[in-house]
Design a protein around this motif. Structure first.
Motif, PDB file in Angstrom:
ATOM      1  N   PRO A  34       0.812  -1.210   0.000  1.00 24.07           N
ATOM      2  CA  PRO A  34       0.000   0.000   0.000  1.00 24.07           C
ATOM      3  C   PRO A  34       0.853   1.271   0.000  1.00 24.07           C
ATOM      4  CG  PRO A  34      -0.823  -1.556   1.628  1.00 24.07           C
ATOM      5  CD  PRO A  34       0.479  -2.094   1.125  1.00 24.07           C
ATOM      6  N   VAL A  35       0.338   2.295  -0.656  1.00 20.48           N
ATOM      7  CA  VAL A  35       0.997   3.597  -0.701  1.00 20.48           C
ATOM      8  C   VAL A  35      -0.020   4.679  -0.386  1.00 20.48           C
ATOM      9  CG1 VAL A  35       2.779   2.930  -2.370  1.00 20.48           C
ATOM     10  CG2 VAL A  35       0.609   3.852  -3.199  1.00 20.48           C
ATOM     11  N   LEU A  36       0.485   5.845  -0.003  1.00 17.75           N
ATOM     12  CA  LEU A  36      -0.336   7.038   0.168  1.00 17.75           C
ATOM     13  C   LEU A  36      -0.198   7.898  -1.076  1.00 17.75           C
ATOM     14  CD1 LEU A  36       0.510   8.137   3.803  1.00 17.75           C
ATOM     15  CD2 LEU A  36      -1.765   7.636   2.929  1.00 17.75           C
ATOM     16  N   LEU A  37      -1.302   8.457  -1.545  1.00 17.59           N
ATOM     17  CA  LEU A  37      -1.299   9.404  -2.657  1.00 17.59           C
ATOM     18  C   LEU A  37      -1.840  10.733  -2.157  1.00 17.59           C
ATOM     19  CD1 LEU A  37      -2.899   7.330  -5.563  1.00 17.59           C
ATOM     20  CD2 LEU A  37      -0.491   7.743  -5.157  1.00 17.59           C
ATOM     21  N   GLN A  38      -1.223  11.802  -2.608  1.00 18.52           N
ATOM     22  CA  GLN A  38      -1.695  13.130  -2.258  1.00 18.52           C
ATOM     23  C   GLN A  38      -1.567  14.014  -3.486  1.00 18.52           C
ATOM     24  OE1 GLN A  38      -0.491  16.572   0.840  1.00 18.52           O
ATOM     25  NE2 GLN A  38      -0.489  14.523   1.712  1.00 18.52           N
ATOM     26  N   GLU A  39      -2.654  14.710  -3.826  1.00 16.73           N
ATOM     27  CA  GLU A  39      -2.646  15.622  -4.960  1.00 16.73           C
ATOM     28  C   GLU A  39      -2.384  17.031  -4.439  1.00 16.73           C
ATOM     29  OE1 GLU A  39      -5.157  16.112  -9.059  1.00 16.73           O
ATOM     30  OE2 GLU A  39      -6.292  15.711  -7.243  1.00 16.73           O
ATOM     31  N   ALA A  40      -1.222  17.586  -4.811  1.00 17.84           N
ATOM     32  CA  ALA A  40      -0.828  18.911  -4.330  1.00 17.84           C
ATOM     33  C   ALA A  40       0.302  19.445  -5.201  1.00 17.84           C
ATOM     34  CB  ALA A  40      -0.362  18.841  -2.881  1.00 17.84           C
ATOM     35  N   ALA A  41       0.394  20.757  -5.300  1.00 19.92           N
ATOM     36  CA  ALA A  41       1.460  21.380  -6.086  1.00 19.92           C
ATOM     37  C   ALA A  41       2.813  21.265  -5.377  1.00 19.92           C
ATOM     38  CB  ALA A  41       1.127  22.845  -6.348  1.00 19.92           C
ATOM     39  N   GLU A  42       2.801  21.339  -4.062  1.00 16.45           N
ATOM     40  CA  GLU A  42       4.040  21.306  -3.274  1.00 16.45           C
ATOM     41  C   GLU A  42       4.205  19.959  -2.590  1.00 16.45           C
ATOM     42  OE1 GLU A  42       6.248  23.888  -3.117  1.00 16.45           O
ATOM     43  OE2 GLU A  42       4.962  24.910  -4.561  1.00 16.45           O
ATOM     44  N   GLN A  43       5.452  19.557  -2.378  1.00 14.03           N
ATOM     45  CA  GLN A  43       5.739  18.309  -1.686  1.00 14.03           C
ATOM     46  C   GLN A  43       5.200  18.361  -0.258  1.00 14.03           C
ATOM     47  OE1 GLN A  43       9.863  17.242  -1.621  1.00 14.03           O
ATOM     48  NE2 GLN A  43       9.506  15.349  -0.536  1.00 14.03           N
ATOM     49  N   PRO A  44       4.460  17.335   0.160  1.00 14.11           N
ATOM     50  CA  PRO A  44       3.966  17.293   1.539  1.00 14.11           C
ATOM     51  C   PRO A  44       5.121  17.188   2.541  1.00 14.11           C
ATOM     52  CG  PRO A  44       2.811  15.706   0.146  1.00 14.11           C
ATOM     53  CD  PRO A  44       3.978  16.212  -0.634  1.00 14.11           C
ATOM     54  N   SER A  45       4.831  17.536   3.761  1.00 14.08           N
ATOM     55  CA  SER A  45       5.798  17.401   4.839  1.00 14.08           C
ATOM     56  C   SER A  45       6.219  15.935   4.968  1.00 14.08           C
ATOM     57  CB  SER A  45       5.156  17.872   6.146  1.00 14.08           C
ATOM     58  OG  SER A  45       5.862  17.392   7.255  1.00 14.08           O
ATOM     59  N   ALA A  46       7.473  15.717   5.291  1.00  8.30           N
ATOM     60  CA  ALA A  46       7.997  14.353   5.419  1.00  8.30           C
ATOM     61  C   ALA A  46       7.230  13.528   6.455  1.00  8.30           C
ATOM     62  CB  ALA A  46       9.478  14.390   5.787  1.00  8.30           C
ATOM     63  N   VAL A  47       6.682  14.181   7.480  1.00  8.02           N
ATOM     64  CA  VAL A  47       5.959  13.456   8.535  1.00  8.02           C
ATOM     65  C   VAL A  47       4.460  13.335   8.246  1.00  8.02           C
ATOM     66  CG1 VAL A  47       7.643  14.022  10.321  1.00  8.02           C
ATOM     67  CG2 VAL A  47       5.680  15.538   9.935  1.00  8.02           C
ATOM     68  N   SER A  48       4.008  13.920   7.137  1.00 12.37           N
ATOM     69  CA  SER A  48       2.586  13.882   6.799  1.00 12.37           C
ATOM     70  C   SER A  48       2.156  12.486   6.373  1.00 12.37           C
ATOM     71  CB  SER A  48       2.284  14.870   5.669  1.00 12.37           C
ATOM     72  OG  SER A  48       0.941  14.722   5.246  1.00 12.37           O
ATOM     73  N   ASP A  49       1.043  12.048   6.929  1.00 13.53           N
ATOM     74  CA  ASP A  49       0.415  10.807   6.496  1.00 13.53           C
ATOM     75  C   ASP A  49      -0.967  11.102   5.910  1.00 13.53           C
ATOM     76  OD1 ASP A  49       2.472   9.026   7.108  1.00 13.53           O
ATOM     77  OD2 ASP A  49       1.834   8.848   9.187  1.00 13.53           O
ATOM     78  N   ASP A  50      -1.165  12.335   5.471  1.00 15.55           N
ATOM     79  CA  ASP A  50      -2.412  12.710   4.825  1.00 15.55           C
ATOM     80  C   ASP A  50      -2.449  12.107   3.431  1.00 15.55           C
ATOM     81  OD1 ASP A  50      -3.089  14.239   7.027  1.00 15.55           O
ATOM     82  OD2 ASP A  50      -2.341  16.104   6.154  1.00 15.55           O
ATOM     83  N   GLY A  51      -3.621  11.884   2.932  1.00 11.38           N
ATOM     84  CA  GLY A  51      -3.763  11.388   1.577  1.00 11.38           C
ATOM     85  C   GLY A  51      -4.656  10.170   1.490  1.00 11.38           C
ATOM     86  N   PHE A  52      -4.659   9.594   0.318  1.00 11.30           N
ATOM     87  CA  PHE A  52      -5.510   8.475  -0.058  1.00 11.30           C
ATOM     88  C   PHE A  52      -4.670   7.204  -0.099  1.00 11.30           C
ATOM     89  CE2 PHE A  52      -6.717   6.020  -3.909  1.00 11.30           C
ATOM     90  CZ  PHE A  52      -7.984   5.614  -3.544  1.00 11.30           C
TER      91      PHE A  52
END
Length: 87
Positions: A34-52
């Protein structure tokens, strides 16, 4: 098109990894863990677990005009197939 590999706990730009221009419509199929996907112009924070969460064997289509797609493997290296979707 091509498979891309995502290292654990690092956000990877799907467009850059696949060699596609940002905003291109594409299909992503998870061929690994499994992976996390996040749609955003900027790279998410390294500690972020937000996303799909995209489970193994599942796919998602990204519409044209996306500002960016970031992928993170939370546990171990994962592999995804990426293909441009032509309209």
């Amino acid at each position: 098109m091509a498979d891309i590999y995502v290292q654990p706990k690092q956000w990877v730009n799907a467009y850059t990894a696949a060699g596609l221009p940002v905003g291109t419509a594409m299909l992503l199929q998870n061929k690994g863990d499994p992976v996390l996907l996040q749609e955003a112009a900027e790279q998410p924070s390294a500690v972020s677990d937000d996303g799909f969460y995209l489970a193994a064997g599942r796919s998602v289509e990204v519409d044209a005009g996306s500002p960016g797609v970031w992928i993170k493997a939370p546990f171990q290296i994962s592999r995804l197939f990426v293909q441009e979707v032509l309209s």
